[in-house]
Motif scaffolding. Structure first.
Motif, PDB file in Angstrom:
ATOM      1  N   TYR A 155       0.833  -1.206   0.000  1.00 19.93           N
ATOM      2  CA  TYR A 155       0.000   0.000   0.000  1.00 19.93           C
ATOM      3  C   TYR A 155       0.867   1.256   0.000  1.00 19.93           C
ATOM      4  O   TYR A 155       0.600   2.208  -0.743  1.00 19.93           O
ATOM      5  N   ASP A 156       1.893   1.245   0.865  1.00 20.79           N
ATOM      6  CA  ASP A 156       2.777   2.425   0.939  1.00 20.79           C
ATOM      7  C   ASP A 156       3.496   2.643  -0.404  1.00 20.79           C
ATOM      8  O   ASP A 156       3.677   3.798  -0.841  1.00 20.79           O
ATOM      9  N   ARG A 157       3.909   1.603  -1.050  1.00 19.83           N
ATOM     10  CA  ARG A 157       4.621   1.750  -2.328  1.00 19.83           C
ATOM     11  C   ARG A 157       3.701   2.303  -3.405  1.00 19.83           C
ATOM     12  O   ARG A 157       4.082   3.227  -4.152  1.00 19.83           O
ATOM     13  N   LEU A 158       2.469   1.797  -3.504  1.00 21.28           N
ATOM     14  CA  LEU A 158       1.529   2.276  -4.523  1.00 21.28           C
ATOM     15  C   LEU A 158       1.032   3.704  -4.225  1.00 21.28           C
ATOM     16  O   LEU A 158       0.782   4.496  -5.138  1.00 21.28           O
ATOM     17  N   ASP A 159       0.902   3.960  -2.924  1.00 24.08           N
ATOM     18  CA  ASP A 159       0.403   5.283  -2.550  1.00 24.08           C
ATOM     19  C   ASP A 159       1.435   6.359  -2.897  1.00 24.08           C
ATOM     20  O   ASP A 159       1.065   7.513  -3.237  1.00 24.08           O
ATOM     21  N   ASN A 160       2.674   6.071  -2.878  1.00 20.41           N
ATOM     22  CA  ASN A 160       3.737   7.023  -3.188  1.00 20.41           C
ATOM     23  C   ASN A 160       4.116   6.999  -4.676  1.00 20.41           C
ATOM     24  O   ASN A 160       4.941   7.801  -5.122  1.00 20.41           O
ATOM     25  N   ASP A 161       3.572   6.080  -5.389  1.00 20.95           N
ATOM     26  CA  ASP A 161       3.896   5.952  -6.813  1.00 20.95           C
ATOM     27  C   ASP A 161       2.901   6.814  -7.612  1.00 20.95           C
ATOM     28  O   ASP A 161       1.681   6.565  -7.572  1.00 20.95           O
ATOM     29  N   ILE A 162       3.482   7.857  -8.363  1.00 17.75           N
ATOM     30  CA  ILE A 162       2.614   8.771  -9.087  1.00 17.75           C
ATOM     31  C   ILE A 162       2.033   8.116 -10.328  1.00 17.75           C
ATOM     32  O   ILE A 162       1.036   8.587 -10.913  1.00 17.75           O
ATOM     33  N   ASN A 163       2.619   7.025 -10.700  1.00 22.29           N
ATOM     34  CA  ASN A 163       2.146   6.323 -11.891  1.00 22.29           C
ATOM     35  C   ASN A 163       1.048   5.320 -11.556  1.00 22.29           C
ATOM     36  O   ASN A 163       0.437   4.716 -12.455  1.00 22.29           O
ATOM     37  N   ALA A 164       0.832   5.030 -10.269  1.00 21.50           N
ATOM     38  CA  ALA A 164      -0.185   4.046  -9.872  1.00 21.50           C
ATOM     39  C   ALA A 164      -1.557   4.646 -10.038  1.00 21.50           C
ATOM     40  O   ALA A 164      -1.781   5.811  -9.753  1.00 21.50           O
ATOM     41  N   THR A 165      -2.444   3.830 -10.479  1.00 17.92           N
ATOM     42  CA  THR A 165      -3.819   4.276 -10.663  1.00 17.92           C
ATOM     43  C   THR A 165      -4.538   4.296  -9.324  1.00 17.92           C
ATOM     44  O   THR A 165      -4.108   3.691  -8.325  1.00 17.92           O
ATOM     45  N   LYS A 166      -5.667   5.001  -9.312  1.00 17.91           N
ATOM     46  CA  LYS A 166      -6.452   5.108  -8.070  1.00 17.91           C
ATOM     47  C   LYS A 166      -7.018   3.767  -7.681  1.00 17.91           C
ATOM     48  O   LYS A 166      -7.079   3.408  -6.494  1.00 17.91           O
ATOM     49  N   SER A 167      -7.394   2.963  -8.667  1.00 21.65           N
ATOM     50  CA  SER A 167      -7.971   1.646  -8.342  1.00 21.65           C
ATOM     51  C   SER A 167      -6.929   0.709  -7.706  1.00 21.65           C
ATOM     52  O   SER A 167      -7.219  -0.069  -6.794  1.00 21.65           O
ATOM     53  N   GLU A 168      -5.708   0.828  -8.202  1.00 21.76           N
ATOM     54  CA  GLU A 168      -4.660  -0.011  -7.617  1.00 21.76           C
ATOM     55  C   GLU A 168      -4.387   0.385  -6.168  1.00 21.76           C
ATOM     56  O   GLU A 168      -4.177  -0.479  -5.302  1.00 21.76           O
ATOM     57  N   VAL A 169      -4.433   1.682  -5.926  1.00 19.21           N
ATOM     58  CA  VAL A 169      -4.192   2.147  -4.554  1.00 19.21           C
ATOM     59  C   VAL A 169      -5.324   1.703  -3.634  1.00 19.21           C
ATOM     60  O   VAL A 169      -5.112   1.253  -2.500  1.00 19.21           O
ATOM     61  N   GLU A 170      -6.570   1.828  -4.134  1.00 19.64           N
ATOM     62  CA  GLU A 170      -7.702   1.430  -3.302  1.00 19.64           C
ATOM     63  C   GLU A 170      -7.672  -0.076  -3.024  1.00 19.64           C
ATOM     64  O   GLU A 170      -7.995  -0.533  -1.910  1.00 19.64           O
ATOM     65  N   LYS A 171      -7.283  -0.821  -4.033  1.00 13.45           N
ATOM     66  CA  LYS A 171      -7.199  -2.277  -3.847  1.00 13.45           C
ATOM     67  C   LYS A 171      -6.133  -2.635  -2.810  1.00 13.45           C
ATOM     68  O   LYS A 171      -6.334  -3.506  -1.954  1.00 13.45           O
ATOM     69  N   ALA A 172      -5.012  -1.962  -2.863  1.00 14.00           N
ATOM     70  CA  ALA A 172      -3.941  -2.233  -1.890  1.00 14.00           C
ATOM     71  C   ALA A 172      -4.387  -1.837  -0.495  1.00 14.00           C
ATOM     72  O   ALA A 172      -4.069  -2.491   0.504  1.00 14.00           O
ATOM     73  N   LYS A 173      -5.155  -0.719  -0.428  1.00 19.03           N
ATOM     74  CA  LYS A 173      -5.655  -0.262   0.870  1.00 19.03           C
ATOM     75  C   LYS A 173      -6.639  -1.271   1.468  1.00 19.03           C
ATOM     76  O   LYS A 173      -6.605  -1.591   2.669  1.00 19.03           O
ATOM     77  N   ALA A 174      -7.504  -1.797   0.617  1.00 12.35           N
ATOM     78  CA  ALA A 174      -8.465  -2.819   1.107  1.00 12.35           C
ATOM     79  C   ALA A 174      -7.734  -4.089   1.578  1.00 12.35           C
ATOM     80  O   ALA A 174      -8.092  -4.717   2.589  1.00 12.35           O
ATOM     81  N   GLN A 175      -6.710  -4.450   0.812  1.00 15.95           N
ATOM     82  CA  GLN A 175      -5.929  -5.638   1.204  1.00 15.95           C
ATOM     83  C   GLN A 175      -5.230  -5.418   2.539  1.00 15.95           C
ATOM     84  O   GLN A 175      -5.177  -6.331   3.380  1.00 15.95           O
ATOM     85  N   LEU A 176      -4.742  -4.221   2.727  1.00 19.14           N
ATOM     86  CA  LEU A 176      -4.093  -3.897   4.008  1.00 19.14           C
ATOM     87  C   LEU A 176      -5.087  -3.995   5.144  1.00 19.14           C
ATOM     88  O   LEU A 176      -4.780  -4.525   6.235  1.00 19.14           O
ATOM     89  N   TYR A 177      -6.265  -3.489   4.917  1.00 17.56           N
ATOM     90  CA  TYR A 177      -7.279  -3.524   5.965  1.00 17.56           C
ATOM     91  C   TYR A 177      -7.623  -4.970   6.311  1.00 17.56           C
ATOM     92  O   TYR A 177      -7.741  -5.351   7.505  1.00 17.56           O
TER      93      TYR A 177
END
Length: 555
Positions: A155-177
């Motif tokens: 999640y931290d890697r995707l959240d800091n990656d400007i090239n990551a899409t919003k859906s990828e970040v949300e998916k990583a966040k859900a997985q973290l939760y």
């Protein structure tokens, strides 16, 4: 639970397992010892009883011991038999109160030990199960934490990656939760399992295992106490019979003290007392009347002085003399084999009198029994006659007749034996009177009683013929008739008997012994001239030739 704790528990439990098993084995070993000991007691008692039976067999009435030494011996045998009984009591006590009790208790110990060990194994298995559950929850919590950490890093890697899409970040966040939530649940489960294991472990080492070890300790202590009790019972089984055994030994000592040599000697005398009269003096018989005499002094010529005392005895008289001694009981010799007769005439007078009296007493006892039986039958017959419903009186008549017949036979037997007894007692009285009369008529020391009871009371009678009866000679008793051929096989040998010794008439000449005294007081001898006859044994000095054939030592 760490490996050290497991090792400690396993070692201690194994040690207790081995110790309790050793305790039961030791108890059973002692039980085996007791069994072998009681077997020894039983065999010892059996051998003692067989020994008593061997040396104290059943005897008939006539074989009952009379000597105090025999009675004491049989009393000792009886006490020994009682002693054997006490050894049997010891064996029985050991079997019942020691061996059987040990074997029963051994089975109880085995069952109790098995139960306690099973309880210990169950407790250990339950604790192991709790530990496994706690360990599994711990491993799961650890695994979920690692997954949550990975999800956090993603999640931290995707959240800091400007090239990551919003859906990828949300998916990583859900997985973290999700991972974080699962980690929290694993943590709570691990905490619960850990708390549960710690509680069970405390109960296990503070309650369950100590209680199981305490139960095993109590079982082992009771085993030790039981051994001590059976040790005491083992000794008490012996101690309880000591008073009776002491009485048995005291009885043996009393039996030993009861031996009376004087009484035994009296019994021997009474048993072998024959009632025969001792042989009388041998008469002088003058055979020199027809010989020529020298001068006026009246002395005999051509006759050796030493041969004057030998009196040839006619064979009929010799046979009678020997036959009178035939019925004697010899104390140191072999008893003659004489067939038993109904009137016991084969016995000496005194023994015959005793046997007749004994038989009369036995017949009187039998007569009394038959008389009592007859009276009882007559009373029963009277009752039946008065009360016919109780029985038929005629049914008793055969038995009454049989009893009356037996009574008549017994009375006849008693009368017959009483007649014989009176005859014996009369002869003994006559013999005593005759002996008293003979003593009154002896006026000189040279008097001699002949084998038939005659004697010479005057030296002047020496020149009379042997068939002349002296003036003061007492009446002769009637002589029994004897078979003239009774001893032909003993005296009618064609060849002369060999010389087995020699004897010397006191202050006279020497004679040759050809037959020793047979117990009747007479010895058969031969003159130097070859003439044979009998001489009184008490009036000669006898020497038996040791190298003579068939010679025996003279008693």
């Amino acid at each position: 639970m760490n490996d050290l704790t497991k090792l400690w528990f396993s070692d201690q439990f194994e040690n207790l397992d081995k110790h309790t098993q050793w305790g039961i084995d030791f108890l059973e070993r002692y039980a085996k010892f007791v069994k072998e000991r009681l077997d020894i007691e039983q065999n010892y008692a059996k051998q003692l009883r067989n020994l008593v039976k061997k040396y104290c067999p059943k005897r008939s009435k006539d074989e009952e011991p009379r000597f105090t030494s025999c009675l004491s011996f049989y009393s000792i045998m009886g006490e020994l038999n009682d002693y054997a009984g006490q050894r049997e009591v010891v064996a029985e006590e050991m079997s019942h109160k020691v061996y059987n009790e040990l074997m029963r208790y051994s089975q109880e110990l085995k069952a109790e030990r098995k139960h306690h060990l099973q309880e210990g194994r169950k407790a250990q298995q339950f604790l192991d199960h709790c530990w496994k559950q706690m360990d599994n929850s711990k491993k799961k919590f650890e695994r979920e934490c690692r997954e949550a950490e990975k999800a956090q890093m993603t999640y931290d890697r995707l959240d800091n990656d400007i090239n990551a899409t919003k859906s990828e970040v949300e998916k990583a966040k859900a997985q973290l939760y999700t991972r974080t939530h699962m980690a929290d649940e694993s943590k709570n489960e691990y905490a619960a399992q850990l708390q549960n294991f710690n509680g069970e472990q405390w109960k296990h080492f503070n309650n369950s295992i100590p209680q199981i070890f305490k139960n095993l300790q109590g079982m082992d202590e009771r085993r030790t106490v039981k051994l001590g009790e059976t040790y005491r019972s083992f000794a008490e089984a012996e101690r309880r019979v000591i008073p009776i055994i002491t009485k048995c030994l005291d009885g043996m000592v009393s039996a030993a003290k009861a031996v009376d040599e004087q009484r035994d000697s009296t019994i021997v005398v009474e048993s072998f007392k024959s009632g025969f009269e001792p042989p009388g003096d041998f008469p002088f018989e003058d055979f020199s009347q027809n010989l020529s005499r020298t001068g006026s002094d009246g002395t005999i010529s051509n006759a050796p002085k030493g041969e004057r005392e030998l009196a040839p005895v006619p064979r009929s008289e010799a046979k009678h003399t020997i036959s009178r001694g035939k019925n004697k009981l010899w104390l140191f010799g072999k008893k003659p084999k004489i067939p038993s007769l109904e009137d016991f005439s084969h016995l000496p007078p005194e023994q015959r009198r005793k046997r007749l009296q004994q038989k009369i007493d036995e017949l009187n006892r039998e007569l009394q029994k038959e008389t009592d039986q007859r009276d009882a039958l007559n009373k029963m017959k009277d009752v039946y006659e008065k009360n016919p419903q109780m029985g038929d009186p005629n049914s008793l008549q055969p038995k009454i007749s049989e009893t009356n017949c037996n009574i008549q036979k017994l009375r006849s037997e008693i009368h017959k034996n009483e007649t014989w007894l009176s005859e014996v007692e009369g002869k003994q009285s006559s013999r005593g009177d005759r002996r008293h009369s003979a003593d009154n008529h002896h006026h000189t020391p040279h008097g001699r009683e002949s084998p038939e009871g005659s004697y010479n009371d005057d030296t002047s009678q020496e020149h009379q013929t042997p068939h002349h009866t002296p003036q003061h000679r007492p009446a002769q008793p009637a002589q029994p008739n004897h078979d003239p051929h009774e001893f032909d096989d003993e005296f009618d040998d064609d060849d002369p008997l060999p010389v087995i010794g020699h004897c010397k008439l006191r202050h006279q000449g020497v004679l040759y012994i050809i037959e020793e005294d047979k117990g009747d007081g007479w010895t058969r001898a031969r003159k130097q001239s070859g003439e044979e006859g009998y001489v009184p044994t008490s009036y000669v000095e006898i020497t038996i030739e040791k190298n003579s054939k068939g010679a025996v030592t003279y008693i």
